[in-house]
Design a protein around this motif. Structure first.
Motif, PDB file in Angstrom:
ATOM      1  N   ILE A 457       1.001  -1.072   0.006  1.00 31.81           N
ATOM      2  CA  ILE A 457       0.066   0.020  -0.033  1.00 31.81           C
ATOM      3  C   ILE A 457       0.763   1.236   0.073  1.00 31.81           C
ATOM      4  O   ILE A 457       1.913   1.224   0.927  1.00 31.81           O
ATOM      5  CB  ILE A 457      -0.757  -0.117   1.086  1.00 31.81           C
ATOM      6  N   LEU A 458       0.492   2.120  -0.920  1.00 31.37           N
ATOM      7  CA  LEU A 458       1.391   3.399  -0.948  1.00 31.37           C
ATOM      8  C   LEU A 458       0.560   4.456  -0.189  1.00 31.37           C
ATOM      9  O   LEU A 458      -0.328   4.865  -0.369  1.00 31.37           O
ATOM     10  CB  LEU A 458       1.780   3.908  -2.428  1.00 31.37           C
ATOM     11  N   GLU A 459       1.164   5.036   0.879  1.00 30.64           N
ATOM     12  CA  GLU A 459       0.788   5.890   1.823  1.00 30.64           C
ATOM     13  C   GLU A 459       0.502   7.132   1.086  1.00 30.64           C
ATOM     14  O   GLU A 459       1.407   7.580   0.622  1.00 30.64           O
ATOM     15  CB  GLU A 459       1.535   6.049   3.141  1.00 30.64           C
ATOM     16  N   ARG A 460      -0.624   7.409   1.094  1.00 32.23           N
ATOM     17  CA  ARG A 460      -1.224   8.784   0.480  1.00 32.23           C
ATOM     18  C   ARG A 460      -0.957   8.622  -1.065  1.00 32.23           C
ATOM     19  O   ARG A 460      -0.750   9.640  -1.650  1.00 32.23           O
ATOM     20  CB  ARG A 460      -0.472  10.192   0.906  1.00 32.23           C
ATOM     21  N   GLY A 461      -0.546   7.503  -1.607  1.00 33.29           N
ATOM     22  CA  GLY A 461      -0.431   7.320  -2.726  1.00 33.29           C
ATOM     23  C   GLY A 461       0.892   7.505  -3.704  1.00 33.29           C
ATOM     24  O   GLY A 461       1.278   7.476  -4.808  1.00 33.29           O
ATOM     25  N   ALA A 462       1.859   7.991  -2.515  1.00 34.26           N
ATOM     26  CA  ALA A 462       3.109   8.366  -2.699  1.00 34.26           C
ATOM     27  C   ALA A 462       3.995   7.131  -3.354  1.00 34.26           C
ATOM     28  O   ALA A 462       3.996   6.020  -2.596  1.00 34.26           O
ATOM     29  CB  ALA A 462       3.929   9.105  -1.868  1.00 34.26           C
ATOM     30  N   TYR A 463       4.712   7.236  -4.278  1.00 35.29           N
ATOM     31  CA  TYR A 463       5.330   5.783  -4.821  1.00 35.29           C
ATOM     32  C   TYR A 463       6.433   5.579  -3.909  1.00 35.29           C
ATOM     33  O   TYR A 463       6.730   4.332  -4.226  1.00 35.29           O
ATOM     34  CB  TYR A 463       6.080   6.318  -6.468  1.00 35.29           C
ATOM     35  N   ASP A 464       7.151   6.167  -3.265  1.00 31.15           N
ATOM     36  CA  ASP A 464       8.068   5.707  -2.202  1.00 31.15           C
ATOM     37  C   ASP A 464       7.656   5.633  -0.721  1.00 31.15           C
ATOM     38  O   ASP A 464       8.462   5.342   0.128  1.00 31.15           O
ATOM     39  CB  ASP A 464       9.449   6.800  -2.385  1.00 31.15           C
ATOM     40  N   ALA A 465       6.387   5.738  -0.743  1.00 29.92           N
ATOM     41  CA  ALA A 465       5.945   5.895   0.869  1.00 29.92           C
ATOM     42  C   ALA A 465       5.171   4.182   1.004  1.00 29.92           C
ATOM     43  O   ALA A 465       4.085   3.841   1.020  1.00 29.92           O
ATOM     44  CB  ALA A 465       4.878   6.694   1.144  1.00 29.92           C
ATOM     45  N   HIS A 466       6.066   3.315   1.184  1.00 32.49           N
ATOM     46  CA  HIS A 466       5.531   1.739   1.295  1.00 32.49           C
ATOM     47  C   HIS A 466       4.800   1.742   2.697  1.00 32.49           C
ATOM     48  O   HIS A 466       5.314   1.735   3.881  1.00 32.49           O
ATOM     49  CB  HIS A 466       6.750   0.860   1.327  1.00 32.49           C
ATOM     50  N   GLY A 467       3.711   1.042   2.665  1.00 35.19           N
ATOM     51  CA  GLY A 467       2.931   0.674   3.996  1.00 35.19           C
ATOM     52  C   GLY A 467       2.760  -0.755   3.904  1.00 35.19           C
ATOM     53  O   GLY A 467       3.739  -1.444   3.759  1.00 35.19           O
TER      54      GLY A 467
END
Length: 802
Positions: A457-467
């Motif tokens: 899941i990309l937090e806030r849809g950001a490509y480098d914010a892995h959830g």
């Protein structure tokens, strides 16, 4: 356009149309007949209540847990009935008692601190809406599942009074709605109008005068005409136009430098697939997962070019992973809009605010497209270097492939193709690799990585914010993804066409209806979710969807079923009572008058004038556009930095093959609402502007075609008046009446007098365009007749399907 009988020019519609429109508007204000003002005998959650809650309440009390306030969720019955966390002992909704329901009490409160929706939201419920909510709660506050997420079922044909009107099942459903609204059907369209309608809907071209004469002599048989047109190769071209919008097909990558791309062999496959009447489920499966099919061949692999049609960057300063993620997101969103008719993209950054789709489910869907063996950044001169990474995975198509396996690909001769590709090449181009490209086509297709790529899941849809890490899956509210299916794109395709999946058949049937009638049964074709509009006739939509599945997802069967109905074959003449009772023609008591698509307008002009190049498939072509447009609007870099007009027969190809450079799409087509192909589109805008009239009066395609048509007519008969009737018949599809003939004849006389006095002006008229001029024809006559033909092209009737 022009209203010729009034001999006046207006933009959009004739002046009398404006008067009717004003009268109808005033009448509707004085006698409102819209459904919203009708108070139902029995309130339905789906039909009456949910639209109110969705518009006014679900933003704060809907599916999105991140935005939910007071812990209250109103879109799920169990939570709406439960004890409120912030108000012990109280309930938002108490079935059977509006007075005990806090929701209702807050709606009618006069205290701005208590009132819902809060005044700060700028939302306010009308008395009508409040009364709907009250009646619904008092009747038991019964929730219903969203209609689009329940599998369609065939219902018995409704009872109608005018049984003799119905030709097939479709008519019973349509007539039932008509009669309920106090409407009656229109008379059947006259033979010539119906033939022109069928021709444009099936091959996107007008019937020639000779064809119209033949059909009238032999007696009009719509079924025989439909069957004959299904056999025409032009059928596949017509059907491909709408699919190019869905598939976001273009001839350049997009973004700033905007290099050339070679995806047209995939377009040739689409034409071929429609012409062989490939079942819709197979058509989609090959495009989503052809590479994963057992014993997949080059044709199945080529079909997967559908999911490589998205924009690609070639800018060296970009971040590779950011763009790779963007490509996978594009495919996910395209799946949602094109095949499911839901706004999946709304769940990229958070849970969907209205539909029961979580952010986790969005990235589970995204996971199916996250394992492609691709890079994010294209290197310079894409398509001309064997090492360009973002083109991979790709397939090579050789002349041998075309001869033995892919005969439907129109492989032009290498020398001519190289000459066209060289146009606008920047200094330093590797011409050896270009020559290789001319003999071996490289098409971007789908292909899996050898190793697994994790999906998060990309937090806030950001490509480098892995959830949270997720596995492939799909929204359970539509249909749970079974463990028995492979967790890859082939499994996705199988899930899509599961007999219990409620959306794919409905969505496609609705788009076919939209192609024929201008508006779908659901008029939000990309949104069948809670925020989308309700179907005007759900029973008909569901019957057609089930019937489509039962007949093997047969597209030609579906088209024929609709086109043989009385509903489709009605006249488009507007009656006063129709405007009063149904100004938007929702209930189809007449056939709608529809402006042709941008591509069809071009094709009409070229076909009627005799200029049209009927060659099927092949590379896109660059046709007329204002000088310097590409150069002024782009970075000045890349192999498409300079515009080079095509020549010879390539100038007269169908609109389907017009070269689309994403950063500077063809202006005349854009003015007529064509897609720039940046993203998946399932519906084109419908605008009416003065610029459209200016295009029809000044576009070189129109002026050149008029001159060429006039030359042919004068060559056959030197009397220009004799040619006017034939030109009118060719363009409009009927012969001019006495008044029209007189007006056109007067214009011819006026033009002749003007051009005999001013030969230089006449010469300028006939010099437009690259097609050779017939020097042996009188200049004044040629210019005058050409101007009259241009006048006919500018009539509203010429670019309208009625």
């Amino acid at each position: 356009m022009i209203s010729i009988k009034g001999n006046k020019m207006f933009w959009g519609i004739p002046f009398i149309g404006w008067l009717i429109l004003v009268a109808v508007t005033i009448a509707c204000k004085e006698n409102p007949s819209h459904d919203v003002f009708e108070f139902p005998d029995q309130v339905s959650y789906n039909l009456h209540v949910r639209p109110i809650l969705s518009e006014n309440c679900f933003t704060c009390h809907g599916p999105d847990a991140n935005k939910r306030e007071a812990g209250l969720r109103l879109d799920v019955a169990s939570e709406a009935y439960a004890v409120l966390k912030d108000s012990p002992g109280k309930h938002a909704i108490v079935p059977g008692s509006s007075t005990e329901s806090l929701v209702f009490n807050r709606m009618i409160s006069l205290d701005p601190e208590e009132k819902m929706p809060p005044p700060s939201s700028n939302l306010q419920l009308s008395d009508h809406q409040v009364n709907i909510i009250k009646k619904w709660i008092d009747e038991g506050a019964v929730y219903e599942p969203h209609w689009a997420f329940v599998s369609p079922k065939k219902t018995p044909l409704p009872k109608v009074k005018n049984k003799g009107w119905a030709k097939n099942e479709i008519d019973y459903f349509v007539l039932s709605k008509m009669e309920a609204k106090g409407l009656s059907p229109s008379v059947m369209a006259d033979d010539l109008s119906l033939m022109r309608r069928i021709y444009f809907d099936l091959i996107g071209l007008p019937p020639s005068p000779e064809v119209l004469d033949e059909l009238q002599e032999n007696g009009l048989k719509p079924e025989a005409v439909i069957d004959r047109l299904f056999q025409s190769a032009s059928y596949g071209e017509k059907m491909a136009v709408a699919w190019m919008d869905v598939a976001r097909y273009a001839d350049s990558h997009g973004y700033q430098d905007d290099y050339y791309r070679t995806q047209w062999p995939w377009r040739d496959w689409v034409i071929h697939a429609f012409n062989k009447n490939m079942p819709y489920d197979q058509f989609i499966t090959w495009q989503l997962a052809g590479d994963l099919l057992p014993n997949a061949g080059k044709e199945q692999l080529l079909a997967t070019g559908f999911n490589r049609n998205h924009k690609i960057t070639e800018e060296s300063g970009a971040i590779d992973e950011e763009y790779r993620v963007m490509y996978a997101i594009d495919r996910t969103n395209t799946l949602g809009k094109a095949m499911l008719g839901v706004t999946l993209e709304c769940a990229q950054c958070h849970d969907h605010k209205y539909d029961p789709i979580s952010q986790k489910e969005y990235f589970q869907t995204y996971a199916f497209f996250n394992t492609i063996a691709e890079w994010g950044i294209e290197e310079k001169n894409p398509g001309f270097s064997k090492k360009s990474p973002a083109k991979y995975p790709l397939m090579e198509i050789s002349n041998k492939d075309v001869e033995e396996l892919l005969q439907f690909i129109n492989m032009p001769d290498s020398a001519a193709r190289v000459n066209r590709l060289m146009a606008g090449m920047t200094k330093g181009t590797n011409y050896n690799s270009l020559l290789d490209e001319a003999n071996v086509l490289k098409v971007a297709v789908m292909g899996e990585l050898d190793s697994t790529r994790n999906t998060y899941i990309l937090e806030r849809g950001a490509y480098d914010a892995h959830g949270e890490k997720v596995e492939p899956g799909l929204p359970a509210s539509i249909l749970p993804f079974p463990d028995s299916l492979p967790k890859n794109r082939l499994g996705l395709a199988k899930w899509l066409f599961d007999k219990e999946n409620p959306l794919p058949a409905r969505v496609f049937v609705n788009r076919i209806w939209q192609e024929l009638f201008g508006v779908g049964i659901v008029d939000t074709p990309g949104d069948f979710g809670l925020q989308g509009n309700l179907p005007t006739n759900q029973e008909l939509l569901d019957w057609l969807a089930v019937d489509f599945i039962e007949h093997g997802w047969n597209i030609q069967y579906l088209l024929k079923k609709i086109m043989l109905s009385s509903t489709y074959q009605q006249s488009s003449i507007v009656r006063k009572e129709h405007l009063m009772l149904d100004p938007e023609n929702k209930y189809l008591a007449r056939f709608p008058r529809l402006r042709l698509k941008a591509e069809e307008i071009r094709d009409l002009i070229l076909a009627s004038s005799g200029l049209l190049n009927m060659e099927i498939g092949g590379p896109s072509v660059k046709t007329y556009q204002p000088a310097g447009l590409w150069e002024a609007a782009t970075s000045g870099r890349g192999n498409l930095s300079k515009f080079q007009l095509d020549t010879g027969k390539y100038l007269y190809r169908r609109g389907l093959y017009t070269f689309i450079k994403r950063t500077v799409p063809p202006p005349s087509m854009m003015l007529f609402d064509a897609s720039n192909r940046d993203a998946c589109e399932v519906e084109r805008l419908k605008t009416s502007t003065p610029l459209q009239a200016l295009v029809m009066m000044n576009d070189p395609v129109v002026l050149e075609a008029s001159r060429v048509f006039a030359s042919q007519l004068l060559k056959e008969d030197p009397n220009p008046e004799k040619g006017i009737g034939y030109a009118f018949y060719s363009i409009i599809g009927r012969k001019p009446d006495e008044i029209e003939s007189k007006i056109l004849g007067n214009h011819l006389t006026s033009f002749l007098g003007e051009y005999r006095e001013d030969r230089a002006k006449a010469k300028r008229i006939i010099e437009v365009g690259k097609y050779p001029i017939m020097d042996d024809l009188p200049v004044a006559k040629l210019a005058a007749l050409a101007q009259v033909i241009t006048l006919i092209y500018n009539m509203e009737a010429s670019i309208t399907k009625a």
